[in-house]
Design a protein around this motif. Structure first.
Motif, PDB file in Angstrom:
ATOM      1  N   UNK A 276       0.826  -1.204   0.000  1.00  0.00           N
ATOM      2  CA  UNK A 276       0.000   0.000   0.000  1.00  0.00           C
ATOM      3  C   UNK A 276       0.861   1.254   0.000  1.00  0.00           C
ATOM      4  N   UNK A 277       1.892   1.278   0.827  1.00  0.00           N
ATOM      5  CA  UNK A 277       2.777   2.441   0.873  1.00  0.00           C
ATOM      6  C   UNK A 277       3.472   2.634  -0.477  1.00  0.00           C
ATOM      7  N   UNK A 278       3.906   1.549  -1.097  1.00  0.00           N
ATOM      8  CA  UNK A 278       4.546   1.666  -2.414  1.00  0.00           C
ATOM      9  C   UNK A 278       3.575   2.272  -3.425  1.00  0.00           C
ATOM     10  N   UNK A 279       2.313   1.848  -3.359  1.00  0.00           N
ATOM     11  CA  UNK A 279       1.314   2.401  -4.280  1.00  0.00           C
ATOM     12  C   UNK A 279       1.076   3.885  -4.012  1.00  0.00           C
ATOM     13  N   UNK A 280       1.111   4.271  -2.747  1.00  0.00           N
ATOM     14  CA  UNK A 280       0.962   5.693  -2.404  1.00  0.00           C
ATOM     15  C   UNK A 280       2.094   6.504  -3.019  1.00  0.00           C
ATOM     16  N   UNK A 281       3.314   5.961  -2.948  1.00  0.00           N
ATOM     17  CA  UNK A 281       4.478   6.655  -3.477  1.00  0.00           C
ATOM     18  C   UNK A 281       4.430   6.726  -5.001  1.00  0.00           C
ATOM     19  N   UNK A 282       4.087   5.600  -5.621  1.00  0.00           N
ATOM     20  CA  UNK A 282       4.166   5.509  -7.079  1.00  0.00           C
ATOM     21  C   UNK A 282       3.001   6.174  -7.804  1.00  0.00           C
ATOM     22  N   UNK A 283       1.827   6.144  -7.197  1.00  0.00           N
ATOM     23  CA  UNK A 283       0.645   6.664  -7.895  1.00  0.00           C
ATOM     24  C   UNK A 283      -0.021   7.843  -7.179  1.00  0.00           C
ATOM     25  N   UNK A 284       0.431   8.147  -5.949  1.00  0.00           N
ATOM     26  CA  UNK A 284      -0.135   9.288  -5.232  1.00  0.00           C
ATOM     27  C   UNK A 284      -1.487   9.036  -4.609  1.00  0.00           C
ATOM     28  N   UNK A 285      -1.885   7.769  -4.481  1.00  0.00           N
ATOM     29  CA  UNK A 285      -3.194   7.491  -3.881  1.00  0.00           C
ATOM     30  C   UNK A 285      -3.185   7.805  -2.384  1.00  0.00           C
ATOM     31  N   UNK A 286      -4.353   8.023  -1.853  1.00  0.00           N
ATOM     32  CA  UNK A 286      -4.547   8.126  -0.409  1.00  0.00           C
ATOM     33  C   UNK A 286      -5.111   6.785   0.067  1.00  0.00           C
ATOM     34  N   UNK A 287      -5.305   6.657   1.382  1.00  0.00           N
ATOM     35  CA  UNK A 287      -5.940   5.445   1.909  1.00  0.00           C
ATOM     36  C   UNK A 287      -6.780   5.803   3.124  1.00  0.00           C
ATOM     37  N   UNK A 288      -7.652   4.888   3.504  1.00  0.00           N
ATOM     38  CA  UNK A 288      -8.544   5.150   4.620  1.00  0.00           C
ATOM     39  C   UNK A 288      -8.194   4.328   5.838  1.00  0.00           C
ATOM     40  N   UNK A 289      -8.353   4.919   7.006  1.00  0.00           N
ATOM     41  CA  UNK A 289      -8.173   4.199   8.271  1.00  0.00           C
ATOM     42  C   UNK A 289      -9.526   4.154   8.979  1.00  0.00           C
ATOM     43  N   UNK A 290     -10.276   3.056   8.788  1.00  0.00           N
ATOM     44  CA  UNK A 290     -11.494   2.876   9.568  1.00  0.00           C
ATOM     45  C   UNK A 290     -11.139   2.196  10.888  1.00  0.00           C
ATOM     46  N   UNK A 291     -11.667   2.666  12.007  1.00  0.00           N
ATOM     47  CA  UNK A 291     -11.365   2.019  13.286  1.00  0.00           C
ATOM     48  C   UNK A 291     -11.868   0.572  13.310  1.00  0.00           C
ATOM     49  N   UNK A 292     -11.049  -0.308  13.847  1.00  0.00           N
ATOM     50  CA  UNK A 292     -11.456  -1.697  14.046  1.00  0.00           C
ATOM     51  C   UNK A 292     -11.944  -1.812  15.483  1.00  0.00           C
ATOM     52  N   UNK A 293     -13.260  -1.723  15.657  1.00  0.00           N
ATOM     53  CA  UNK A 293     -13.869  -1.718  16.984  1.00  0.00           C
ATOM     54  C   UNK A 293     -14.865  -2.868  17.092  1.00  0.00           C
ATOM     55  N   UNK A 294     -14.934  -3.459  18.285  1.00  0.00           N
ATOM     56  CA  UNK A 294     -15.889  -4.551  18.535  1.00  0.00           C
ATOM     57  C   UNK A 294     -15.756  -5.667  17.503  1.00  0.00           C
ATOM     58  N   UNK A 295     -14.494  -5.995  17.211  1.00  0.00           N
ATOM     59  CA  UNK A 295     -14.188  -7.128  16.322  1.00  0.00           C
ATOM     60  C   UNK A 295     -14.687  -6.935  14.892  1.00  0.00           C
ATOM     61  N   UNK A 296     -14.833  -5.685  14.461  1.00  0.00           N
ATOM     62  CA  UNK A 296     -15.258  -5.462  13.078  1.00  0.00           C
ATOM     63  C   UNK A 296     -14.748  -4.111  12.580  1.00  0.00           C
ATOM     64  N   UNK A 297     -14.707  -3.980  11.253  1.00  0.00           N
ATOM     65  CA  UNK A 297     -14.313  -2.720  10.625  1.00  0.00           C
ATOM     66  C   UNK A 297     -15.488  -1.756  10.693  1.00  0.00           C
ATOM     67  N   UNK A 298     -15.259  -0.570  11.220  1.00  0.00           N
ATOM     68  CA  UNK A 298     -16.340   0.399  11.398  1.00  0.00           C
ATOM     69  C   UNK A 298     -16.801   0.980  10.063  1.00  0.00           C
ATOM     70  N   UNK A 299     -18.006   1.492  10.074  1.00  0.00           N
ATOM     71  CA  UNK A 299     -18.594   2.069   8.861  1.00  0.00           C
ATOM     72  C   UNK A 299     -17.918   3.380   8.481  1.00  0.00           C
ATOM     73  N   UNK A 300     -17.497   4.142   9.488  1.00  0.00           N
ATOM     74  CA  UNK A 300     -16.841   5.429   9.242  1.00  0.00           C
ATOM     75  C   UNK A 300     -15.331   5.295   9.369  1.00  0.00           C
ATOM     76  N   UNK A 301     -14.626   6.147   8.678  1.00  0.00           N
ATOM     77  CA  UNK A 301     -13.171   6.163   8.775  1.00  0.00           C
ATOM     78  C   UNK A 301     -12.635   7.509   8.328  1.00  0.00           C
TER      79      UNK A 301
END
Length: 211
Positions: free
Chosen positions: A32-57
């Motif tokens: 993912x970091x390599x893709x950020x460097x090479x293509x300039x993409x961003x990424x999302x950090x959704x909180x992992x709460x209560x054993x699942x990926x949250x809807x918001x991030x």
């Protein structure tokens, strides 16, 4: 309009504007970091709460790489940009090791409530004084936002997620004010008792009452 965003779920809440240092060691996130460097993409950090990926991030932008290890691990600097909502979650982006999602951006009203700001500032001052964090308060910019102090108010991860779900600064101010009004008396009394316990056993110069 919905769009696709790479994901990096973590056991924490990241706020827009927040700078976050990460140690990257898993192959999928090194990719993912390599893709950020090479293509300039961003990424999302959704909180992992209560054993699942949250809807918001929070969408995050890579600011730079501080260190690359012989093993391929990385120390990177990132910064939160804005809040999004996950519509469709994919365990792997097409042809990638890391997860992704179709997301929609959430608009945010940054207008603050001028009546609440002084009350919050005073409560924060009292809280930091009680906890011995006066320098942190002195470093607080006059135009600070709730996001700037949210990690320093004793919120649980669930409460921080509630802040992330708020779509206006005034709503976040109300959440913070209610929280501070609830915890400040408890913190002040706890610190007072700790000080009494610390002094217990020391010689005290006390003036006896006249009667």
């Amino acid at each position: 309009m919905p769009r696709t965003l790479a994901l990096f779920p973590l056991n924490l809440v990241v706020f827009p504007g927040e700078k976050l240092n990460l140690h990257i060691f898993e192959p999928r996130y090194r990719q993912l970091v390599r893709d950020c460097i090479e293509t300039g993409i961003t990424f999302g950090i959704p909180p992992y709460l209560n054993e699942s990926v949250s809807e918001l991030g929070t969408e995050v932008r890579l600011l730079g790489i501080d260190k690359t290890y012989p093993s391929g691990e990385l120390d990177v600097r990132t910064q939160g940009v804005s809040v999004f909502r996950i519509r469709d979650f994919y365990r792997q982006a097409p042809g990638k090791l890391y997860a992704a999602a179709r997301i929609e951006d959430i608009a945010d009203d940054t207008t603050e409530d001028a009546m609440l700001k002084p009350r919050i500032t005073e409560y924060v001052r009292q809280l930091y004084e009680a906890l011995g964090l006066r320098k942190l308060f002195l470093d607080l910019a006059p135009d600070y936002r709730v996001y700037d102090i949210a990690h320093h108010l004793g919120f649980t991860s669930e409460q921080e997620y509630q802040l992330l779900a708020a779509t206006s600064e005034s709503e976040r101010q109300e959440i913070v004010l209610e929280h501070l009004e609830a915890i400040l008396p408890v913190v002040v009394e706890t610190e007072r008792l700790k000080e009494r316990a610390r002094l217990n056993g020391h010689f005290k110069n006390l003036t006896p009452p006249n009667f």
